[in-house]
Write an enzyme that holds these catalytic residues in place. Structure first.
Site, short mmCIF file in Angstrom:
data_model
loop_
_atom_site.label_atom_id
_atom_site.label_comp_id
_atom_site.label_asym_id
_atom_site.label_seq_id
_atom_site.Cartn_x
_atom_site.Cartn_y
_atom_site.Cartn_z
N GLY A 15 12.78 74.55 87.35
CA GLY A 15 11.88 74.57 88.50
C GLY A 15 10.49 75.07 88.14
N PHE A 116 20.40 85.88 104.02
CA PHE A 116 20.72 86.24 102.64
C PHE A 116 20.53 87.74 102.48
CE2 PHE A 116 21.70 83.95 98.75
CZ PHE A 116 22.05 82.72 99.26
N ASP A 217 15.45 82.10 74.98
CA ASP A 217 14.66 81.64 73.82
C ASP A 217 13.18 82.01 73.93
OD1 ASP A 217 17.12 80.40 73.83
OD2 ASP A 217 16.37 78.41 73.31
N GLN A 236 20.39 91.80 86.58
CA GLN A 236 21.18 91.76 87.81
C GLN A 236 22.61 91.25 87.59
OE1 GLN A 236 20.35 88.78 91.26
NE2 GLN A 236 19.82 90.81 92.02
N HIS A 238 25.53 89.83 89.75
CA HIS A 238 25.79 89.28 91.09
C HIS A 238 27.20 89.68 91.49
CE1 HIS A 238 26.41 86.38 94.26
NE2 HIS A 238 25.18 85.95 94.16
N LEU A 248 29.55 81.30 89.61
CA LEU A 248 29.06 81.96 90.82
C LEU A 248 29.63 81.38 92.10
CD1 LEU A 248 26.84 84.14 91.39
CD2 LEU A 248 25.44 82.24 92.14
N GLU A 251 25.90 83.82 97.31
CA GLU A 251 25.75 84.75 98.42
C GLU A 251 25.65 84.00 99.76
OE1 GLU A 251 23.04 87.91 97.27
OE2 GLU A 251 22.19 87.81 99.28
N ARG A 282 22.09 93.02 96.06
CA ARG A 282 23.18 92.75 95.11
C ARG A 282 23.57 93.94 94.26
NH1 ARG A 282 21.04 86.77 93.37
NH2 ARG A 282 21.72 85.80 95.31
N HIS A 348 23.87 87.80 85.93
CA HIS A 348 23.27 86.70 86.70
C HIS A 348 21.79 86.47 86.46
CE1 HIS A 348 22.98 83.89 89.97
NE2 HIS A 348 22.14 84.64 90.64
N ARG A 390 16.42 91.85 92.12
CA ARG A 390 15.91 90.68 92.86
C ARG A 390 16.75 90.42 94.09
NH1 ARG A 390 17.41 85.33 93.17
NH2 ARG A 390 18.79 85.27 91.36
C1 LIG Z 1 24.68 79.76 89.26
C2 LIG Z 1 23.33 80.22 89.70
C3 LIG Z 1 22.97 80.14 91.04
C4 LIG Z 1 21.71 80.56 91.47
N1 LIG Z 1 21.38 80.46 92.79
C5 LIG Z 1 20.14 80.81 93.20
C6 LIG Z 1 19.72 80.63 94.54
O1 LIG Z 1 20.46 80.13 95.38
N2 LIG Z 1 18.48 81.01 94.90
C7 LIG Z 1 17.61 81.55 94.00
O2 LIG Z 1 16.49 81.87 94.39
N3 LIG Z 1 17.97 81.70 92.71
C8 LIG Z 1 19.20 81.35 92.29
N4 LIG Z 1 19.55 81.50 90.97
C9 LIG Z 1 18.54 81.92 90.00
C10 LIG Z 1 17.63 80.75 89.67
O3 LIG Z 1 18.32 79.55 89.80
C11 LIG Z 1 17.08 80.83 88.26
O4 LIG Z 1 16.51 82.09 88.05
C12 LIG Z 1 16.00 79.77 88.07
O5 LIG Z 1 16.50 78.50 88.41
C13 LIG Z 1 15.43 79.74 86.67
O6 LIG Z 1 14.53 78.67 86.62
P1 LIG Z 1 13.53 78.49 85.41
O7 LIG Z 1 12.69 77.30 85.73
O8 LIG Z 1 12.86 79.76 85.12
O9 LIG Z 1 14.47 78.19 84.18
P2 LIG Z 1 15.77 77.18 84.01
O10 LIG Z 1 16.02 76.36 85.22
O11 LIG Z 1 16.83 78.01 83.48
O12 LIG Z 1 15.22 76.20 82.93
C14 LIG Z 1 14.95 76.62 81.60
C15 LIG Z 1 14.38 75.45 80.87
O13 LIG Z 1 13.91 75.88 79.61
C16 LIG Z 1 14.35 74.99 78.62
N5 LIG Z 1 14.45 75.77 77.38
C17 LIG Z 1 14.99 77.00 77.20
N6 LIG Z 1 14.85 77.37 75.92
C18 LIG Z 1 14.21 76.37 75.29
C19 LIG Z 1 13.77 76.16 73.96
N7 LIG Z 1 13.97 77.03 72.98
N8 LIG Z 1 13.16 74.99 73.67
C20 LIG Z 1 12.96 74.05 74.63
N9 LIG Z 1 13.35 74.20 75.90
C21 LIG Z 1 13.95 75.35 76.21
C22 LIG Z 1 15.66 74.43 79.11
O14 LIG Z 1 15.92 73.18 78.54
C23 LIG Z 1 15.38 74.33 80.60
O15 LIG Z 1 14.74 73.12 80.90
C24 LIG Z 1 20.80 81.08 90.53
C25 LIG Z 1 21.15 81.15 89.18
C26 LIG Z 1 22.41 80.75 88.78
C27 LIG Z 1 22.75 80.90 87.33
#
Ligand SMILES: Cc1cc2nc3c(=O)[nH]c(=O)nc-3n(C[C@H](O)[C@H](O)[C@H](O)COP(=O)(O)OP(=O)(O)OC[C@H]3O[C@@H](n4cnc5c(N)ncnc54)[C@H](O)[C@@H]3O)c2cc1C
Length: 578
Positions: A15, A116, A217, A236, A238, A248, A251, A282, A348, A390
């Site tokens: 995202g 939530f 990474d 955190q 969960h 998971l 929540e 949490r 989490h 968080r």
């Molecule tokens: C099961 C679960 C449920 C959740 N539910 C919620 C929720 O309902 N509401 C909420 O607010 N939060 C929730 N969270 C937390 C939230 O989803 C995450 O914190 C968030 O999506 C992280 O997004 P991001 O874009 O930072 O990274 P990610 O979505 O984790 O993406 C990381 C990206 O980095 C890339 N990457 C990593 N290392 C490398 C590398 N060395 N080289 C190239 N690419 C790399 C991967 O390919 C990936 O595309 C949840 C988390 C989990 C695990």
């Protein structure tokens, strides 16, 4: 040597990365480098929702959201950042709506919202409906919507490329090195700005909700490049992971009214937090579960309690919680409509990470000195809006608000010509090539042995409850594993889709994150949010109302811990009562 040149290179297609890309691709060339195919990023696993004070179901205000974020984070939150989060959340949600995200709707067609943990009305009076959602697959919808828009907007994707290094020349970020998983080639990317949006590192623990790829990474690469890691002790747990597996159960279940029960069938959260009960933050719920288990009230004397959704009725469960009920069926062979589900706390979310200011610029020290051209957003970053803990649904909103701000700040800097290409050194990819050769030539253990030992020690010694003694033992063990890692070996010496090589590299990253976590935790002799010290059970604002910055020694290990003051604007720290 494969070489690419883009105005902006974004590492990570979750995202945060895609939101940053969307701000830039209409005008600038943007590459997104991702070790996964974009829609497999962990954002896609987010279930419950994304917080914004839209007030569609009941009265709500961004000031209330800001307050809850600060209080939920046990006052370690930088309040200028929390204000930005709560204010800009509203617009960012409308961006997603306009790009086509299929939110659940109210009867009159507005975005539906639900409760939530820790989100309250009127500065703590009682729960409020603030989480916008698409059933229990909100993150999946966010990721699909933004990926489609990014493709439409000509973002160039380098999928299955593992970033291995950050290039810094003349005191600014000027590119990235990445290993192509498809053929083993090492690619160099030159850029005017680099964004790390690489997600979290839950894989440092045995019981975790995080996907296999969540190995920290970006945090590790930054740390190896001399950039500190902020607040790593705040991790955190969960409350409701599926027993033994960690997957998971959102929540959202408790938001819809689910209970937590001990072996006496008691809703024990009524005793711990009478006003919010199961919807307390949490850290508090996870500690309460561990306390119940310690006092012998786990189910059948085991280390789990029940999540009970039976009283919600089959129809509501099918409509609002379809995915998580399927998880219970798949992983435990339990039918949640008729039976309670065994759960335990699961690793989490990283509140800490690469330190940034509110424009996503990575900072180098306690004086907030930015490293020009380098940005971070999402779980990999620490702004810090989550402080010591968080709130649920506050991560997805962090991604879209600060992903957007990072993208917009880069656009502004590119427009004004303040960021430009730098001449890359001829040996920019040298460190990566050396790392790959070392792993290929290694004669020591395989990654798996070291990984399993790391996950065990982190779970036992650096989990929900911590003590000096446990953290010391944990720190010594991680140092030993780091030393053994230097001689790691692999059986597969091939170049094409060598996942053993990839996992070996990832293990090095997650070990770095574990190291910074344990050392920062050992030095923080107080309890605050997700960091609970049994030997220092109270919060100590006199000594510890500050952010930790962990710096690495050139040859490994934590060199020094520095501290940075918390930004306090509106809300003076108070005792956190619910
Ligand atoms: C099961 C679960 C449920 C959740 N539910 C919620 C929720 O309902 N509401 C909420 O607010 N939060 C929730 N969270 C937390 C939230 O989803 C995450 O914190 C968030 O999506 C992280 O997004 P991001 O874009 O930072 O990274 P990610 O979505 O984790 O993406 C990381 C990206 O980095 C890339 N990457 C990593 N290392 C490398 C590398 N060395 N080289 C190239 N690419 C790399 C991967 O390919 C990936 O595309 C949840 C988390 C989990 C695990």
């Amino acid at each position: 040597m494969p070489y690419h040149k883009f105005d902006v290179v974004i590492v990570g297609s979750g995202g945060a990365g895609l939101m940053a890309a969307m701000q830039l691709s209409h005008k600038y060339s943007v590459a997104v480098v991702s070790k996964l195919y974009p829609t497999r990023s962990h954002t896609g696993a987010a279930q419950g929702g994304v917080a914004a004070a839209l007030g569609n179901q009941e009265e709500d205000h961004w000031q209330w959201h800001m307050f809850d974020t600060v209080k939920g984070g046990d006052y370690l939150v930088d309040q200028d950042a929390a204000e930005v989060l709560a204010r800009e959340a509203i617009d960012a949600i409308y961006d997603l709506e306009h790009w086509g995200l299929p939110f659940n709707r109210t009867a009159d067609g507005k975005i539906d919202q639900r409760r939530f943990g820790g989100h309250t009305r009127n500065f703590g009076e009682g729960p409020v409906m603030r989480s916008c959602y698409a059933a229990d697959r909100t993150g999946h919808m966010i990721l699909q919507t933004m990926f489609q828009q990014s493709v439409k907007n000509q973002v160039q994707f380098f999928n299955e490329f593992l970033a291995t290094d950050l290039i810094i020349t003349g005191g600014r970020a000027s590119g990235v090195v990445a290993y192509s998983i498809r053929d083993g080639d090492v690619h160099t990317f030159s850029a005017k700005a680099v964004v790390f949006a690489t997600g979290g590192y839950g894989r440092a623990w045995r019981i975790t909700s995080n996907a296999l790829a969540c190995t920290g990474d970006g945090m590790s690469i930054a740390y190896r490049s001399g950039i500190p890691l902020e607040d790593m002790e705040f991790y955190q747990f969960h409350p409701t992971g599926i027993y033994h597996v960690g997957v998971l159960l959102s929540e959202a279940a408790r938001g819809e009214g689910a209970y937590l029960l001990n072996n006496e069938g008691e809703r024990f959260m009524m005793r711990y937090t009478p006003s919010l009960q199961e919807l307390a933050p949490r850290d508090i719920v996870s500690r309460s579960i561990v306390q119940e288990i310690r006092e012998g009230r786990g189910i059948d004397g085991q280390d789990y309690v029940y999540l009970d959704i039976r009283h919600l009725g089959a129809e509501k469960i099918r409509e609002k919680l379809p995915d998580i009920t399927d998880f219970a069926r798949t992983y435990l062979r339990i039918e949640p409509i008729t039976d309670p589900v065994p759960i335990q706390p699961t690793a989490h979310y990283a509140m800490g990470g690469i330190p940034t200011n509110i424009d996503g610029q990575v900072i180098l020290d306690e004086k907030n000195t930015p490293l020009p051209g380098f940005y971070a957003a999402g779980e990999a970053a620490c702004v810090s809006v989550h402080g010591a803990n968080r709130l649920g649904t506050n991560s997805l909103v962090d991604l879209i608000v600060f992903g957007r701000r990072a993208g917009k700040h880069i656009a502004k800097m590119l427009d004004s010509g303040e960021l430009d290409y730098a001449e890359l050194p001829a040996n920019a990819d040298e460190r990566t090539k050396q790392m790959i050769s070392r792993i290929r030539a290694g004669s020591g253990e395989h990654a798996e042995t070291i990984r399993e030992e790391m996950r065990d020690v982190m779970t036992e010694m650096c989990g929900v409850m911590r003590t000096e003694d446990k953290l010391q033992q944990c720190g010594a063990k991680i140092a030993e594993l780091q030393a053994r890692y230097q001689n790691i070996s692999i059986m597969d010496k091939s170049s094409s889709f060598n996942t053993e090589m990839m996992e070996a590299i990832e293990l090095g990253y997650v070990l770095d994150c574990a190291e910074a976590t344990v050392e920062s935790a050992a030095a923080r002799k107080e309890s605050r949010g997700g960091h609970f010290r049994e030997d220092y059970p109270t919060r100590d604002d006199k000594q510890f109302l500050s952010h930790t910055l962990a710096y690495r020694k050139d040859d490994g290990g934590v060199k020094e811990l520095r501290y940075k003051p918390v930004v306090i604007t509106e809300f003076q720290p108070k005792e956190r009562k619910y």
